[in-house]
Scaffold this motif. Structure first.
Motif, PDB file in Angstrom:
ATOM      1  N   ALA A   1      10.276   2.882  15.125  1.00 55.23           N
ATOM      2  CA  ALA A   1       9.149   3.458  14.379  1.00 55.23           C
ATOM      3  C   ALA A   1       8.442   4.508  15.236  1.00 55.23           C
ATOM      4  N   GLU A   2       8.329   4.243  16.517  1.00 58.51           N
ATOM      5  CA  GLU A   2       7.700   5.213  17.428  1.00 58.51           C
ATOM      6  C   GLU A   2       8.533   6.484  17.519  1.00 58.51           C
ATOM      7  N   ARG A   3       9.857   6.340  17.559  1.00 59.96           N
ATOM      8  CA  ARG A   3      10.729   7.517  17.598  1.00 59.96           C
ATOM      9  C   ARG A   3      10.590   8.329  16.308  1.00 59.96           C
ATOM     10  N   LEU A   4      10.447   7.631  15.170  1.00 59.12           N
ATOM     11  CA  LEU A   4      10.252   8.343  13.905  1.00 59.12           C
ATOM     12  C   LEU A   4       8.928   9.104  13.901  1.00 59.12           C
ATOM     13  N   GLN A   5       7.884   8.494  14.454  1.00 59.48           N
ATOM     14  CA  GLN A   5       6.600   9.197  14.560  1.00 59.48           C
ATOM     15  C   GLN A   5       6.738  10.422  15.458  1.00 59.48           C
ATOM     16  N   ASP A   6       7.477  10.279  16.564  1.00 59.88           N
ATOM     17  CA  ASP A   6       7.713  11.423  17.458  1.00 59.88           C
ATOM     18  C   ASP A   6       8.439  12.545  16.709  1.00 59.88           C
TER      19      ASP A   6
ATOM     20  N   VAL B   1       6.895  -0.804  10.842  1.00 64.91           N
ATOM     21  CA  VAL B   1       5.780  -1.454  11.536  1.00 64.91           C
ATOM     22  C   VAL B   1       4.501  -1.078  10.803  1.00 64.91           C
ATOM     23  N   PRO B   2       4.137  -1.864   9.782  1.00 64.71           N
ATOM     24  CA  PRO B   2       2.914  -1.541   9.033  1.00 64.71           C
ATOM     25  C   PRO B   2       1.681  -1.668   9.928  1.00 64.71           C
ATOM     26  N   PRO B   3       0.697  -0.805   9.707  1.00 61.81           N
ATOM     27  CA  PRO B   3      -0.529  -0.908  10.519  1.00 61.81           C
ATOM     28  C   PRO B   3      -1.261  -2.209  10.205  1.00 61.81           C
TER      29      PRO B   3
END
Length: 184
Positions: free
Chosen positions: A76-81, A137-139
């Protein structure tokens, strides 16, 4: 085909391998017998040997779930990046090129920013990446949603309590009528 008779050597091997913590299937492979034969041998001991691995399986499952959650969070972090990198392209100079004309000549043009069509494509990529990362990864820090949930649960509980005490749902709320102007 006639089954091989069970021997004292088979029984001793099952007992020893069981004491070493081996599974039923591992023991069966080691002594070259079927898993059901190992189960029969284990059941004949007093007390019977058990192959209950529930605690180990439960622990392994918990570890696997934690590993998967960590991998989902990293992805999920890579997708945000990726979404942020694409956002950077929205107003960046963009090189356009083409092969054209009767002589198939190569031409380049540096634009100040992407064309509207390319900007729409970039926005689509950004939206997809952010959407997928939020699904992975829902907030959890949406205090407003939590407050609404608590208030909703409170209202539902009050309605249930009213229904229990009065035998039916509470009456609908009606706004009081405004007093009529009396000019007489």
């Amino acid at each position: 085909m006639v089954a091989r008779p069970l021997t004292a050597k088979d029984r001793a091997a099952v007992k020893r391998l069981h004491a070493d913590g081996k599974s039923r299937n591992d023991i069966a492979r080691a002594i070259k017998r079927s898993p059901s034969t190992v189960s029969k041998i284990a059941a004949a001991f007093d007390p019977p040997l058990k192959f209950d691995r529930a605690p180990q399986v439960e622990a392994a499952t918990a570890v696997r779930k934690a590993d998967l959650a960590a991998r989902r969070a990293a992805f999920a972090e890579r997708l945000q990046d990726a979404a942020e990198r694409e956002l950077g392209k929205m107003q960046a100079p963009t090189l356009y090129w083409e092969w054209g004309g009767k002589d198939h000549e190569y031409a380049e043009k540096l634009a100040d920013e992407p064309t509207p069509a390319d900007r729409r494509s970039i926005m689509s990529i950004i939206a997809t990446a952010v959407d997928r990362s939020l699904k992975l990864v829902p907030p959890k820090d949406d205090a407003g949603a939590e407050s609404r949930s608590v208030i909703g649960e409170l209202m539902a509980g009050l309605a249930r309590n009213y229904a229990e005490r009065h035998g039916g749902p509470p009456p609908e709320h009606e706004e009081p009528e405004a007093p009529a102007d009396d000019d007489s």
